[in-house]
Design a protein around this motif. Structure first.
Motif, short mmCIF file in Angstrom:
data_model
loop_
_atom_site.label_atom_id
_atom_site.label_comp_id
_atom_site.label_asym_id
_atom_site.label_seq_id
_atom_site.Cartn_x
_atom_site.Cartn_y
_atom_site.Cartn_z
N PHE A 156 13.09 -68.03 20.11
CA PHE A 156 13.63 -66.75 20.56
C PHE A 156 12.62 -65.62 20.42
N HIS A 157 12.23 -65.27 19.19
CA HIS A 157 11.34 -64.13 18.99
C HIS A 157 9.95 -64.33 19.59
N GLU A 158 9.35 -65.46 19.31
CA GLU A 158 7.98 -65.69 19.78
C GLU A 158 7.93 -66.28 21.19
N GLY A 159 9.02 -66.88 21.63
CA GLY A 159 9.07 -67.46 22.97
C GLY A 159 8.06 -68.57 23.20
N LYS A 160 7.75 -69.32 22.15
CA LYS A 160 6.73 -70.36 22.25
C LYS A 160 7.29 -71.73 22.64
N TYR A 161 8.60 -71.93 22.47
CA TYR A 161 9.18 -73.24 22.77
C TYR A 161 9.65 -73.30 24.22
N ALA A 162 9.37 -74.43 24.83
CA ALA A 162 9.92 -74.73 26.15
C ALA A 162 11.32 -75.33 25.94
N ILE A 163 12.07 -75.44 27.01
CA ILE A 163 13.44 -75.93 26.88
C ILE A 163 13.47 -77.34 26.29
N ASN A 164 12.46 -78.16 26.57
CA ASN A 164 12.44 -79.52 26.00
C ASN A 164 12.29 -79.48 24.48
N HIS A 165 11.59 -78.48 23.95
CA HIS A 165 11.48 -78.36 22.49
C HIS A 165 12.83 -78.00 21.88
N VAL A 166 13.56 -77.14 22.56
CA VAL A 166 14.88 -76.74 22.08
C VAL A 166 15.82 -77.93 22.14
N LYS A 167 15.78 -78.66 23.26
CA LYS A 167 16.63 -79.84 23.41
C LYS A 167 16.29 -80.88 22.35
N ASP A 168 14.99 -81.10 22.11
CA ASP A 168 14.58 -82.08 21.09
C ASP A 168 15.11 -81.70 19.72
N ALA A 169 15.04 -80.43 19.39
CA ALA A 169 15.55 -79.97 18.09
C ALA A 169 17.06 -80.19 18.02
N ALA A 170 17.75 -79.92 19.10
CA ALA A 170 19.20 -80.11 19.12
C ALA A 170 19.56 -81.58 19.02
N ILE A 171 18.82 -82.44 19.72
CA ILE A 171 19.09 -83.88 19.67
C ILE A 171 18.81 -84.43 18.28
N LEU A 172 17.68 -84.04 17.70
CA LEU A 172 17.33 -84.53 16.36
C LEU A 172 18.37 -84.13 15.33
N ASN A 173 18.97 -83.00 15.53
CA ASN A 173 19.95 -82.49 14.57
C ASN A 173 21.36 -82.51 15.13
N GLU A 174 21.59 -83.35 16.14
CA GLU A 174 22.90 -83.37 16.80
C GLU A 174 24.03 -83.62 15.82
N ASN A 175 23.88 -84.62 14.98
CA ASN A 175 24.94 -84.91 14.01
C ASN A 175 25.12 -83.76 13.03
N THR A 176 24.04 -83.18 12.59
CA THR A 176 24.11 -82.04 11.68
C THR A 176 24.82 -80.87 12.35
N ILE A 177 24.41 -80.55 13.55
CA ILE A 177 25.00 -79.42 14.26
C ILE A 177 26.47 -79.67 14.53
N HIS A 178 26.79 -80.90 15.00
CA HIS A 178 28.20 -81.21 15.26
C HIS A 178 29.03 -81.14 13.99
N THR A 179 28.49 -81.65 12.90
CA THR A 179 29.22 -81.61 11.63
C THR A 179 29.43 -80.17 11.19
N LEU A 180 28.37 -79.36 11.26
CA LEU A 180 28.49 -77.96 10.89
C LEU A 180 29.55 -77.24 11.71
N ILE A 181 29.46 -77.41 13.02
CA ILE A 181 30.40 -76.71 13.90
C ILE A 181 31.81 -77.26 13.74
N HIS A 182 31.95 -78.57 13.73
CA HIS A 182 33.27 -79.20 13.61
C HIS A 182 33.97 -78.76 12.34
N ASP A 183 33.30 -78.90 11.20
CA ASP A 183 33.92 -78.57 9.93
C ASP A 183 34.21 -77.08 9.82
#
Length: 135
Positions: free
Chosen positions: A77-104
């Motif tokens: 966001f601030h630095e604008g250095k990540y492409a969309i694939n970097h954001v997607k990769d981060a989301a996929i790598l942490n998909e279970n974590t993110i889903h657990t955080l949001i779900h709970d």
């Protein structure tokens, strides 16, 4: 997808994680939540401290999720250095974590709101209870 998509996605993921940390901090009444009450706002350092306190209670998936979200906030966001694939990769790598955080957290927020409505209607006890599972 263009650069703006990555910037926007980074910030949305960060904002979701931020709200989860706040909700869990309130639920568990951790010291950082008490500091928030005293200060009247959440500072970034308090969110980082809260994620560490919550990780000790709930598991290190909380800290992993927060660290990923903060990384996206800074570099996506601030630095604008990540492409969309970097954001997607981060989301996929942490998909279970993110889903657990949001779900709970969503379950907690929903139940918290129901209990508040019941309290406002004159009941003196919580109708529903939901504890975030430990990992």
């Amino acid at each position: 997808m263009d650069k703006d998509d990555a910037v926007q996605a980074s910030e949305k993921l960060h904002k979701a994680a931020e709200e989860v940390i706040k909700a869990l901090a309130e639920k568990y009444r951790i010291p950082e939540y008490q500091e928030f009450i005293k200060e009247g706002r959440w500072y970034t350092y308090l969110l980082g401290m809260a994620s560490r306190t919550l990780a000790k209670e709930l598991g290190y998936w909380v800290l992993d999720g927060w660290n990923t979200a903060y990384d996206l906030h800074v570099w996506g966001f601030h630095e604008g250095k990540y492409a969309i694939n970097h954001v997607k990769d981060a989301a996929i790598l942490n998909e279970n974590t993110i889903h657990t955080l949001i779900h709970d957290s969503l379950f907690y927020v929903i139940i918290h709101n129901i209990n508040n409505e019941v309290a406002e209607a004159g009941k003196t006890h919580n109708v529903l209870k939901y504890d975030v599972p430990k990992t």
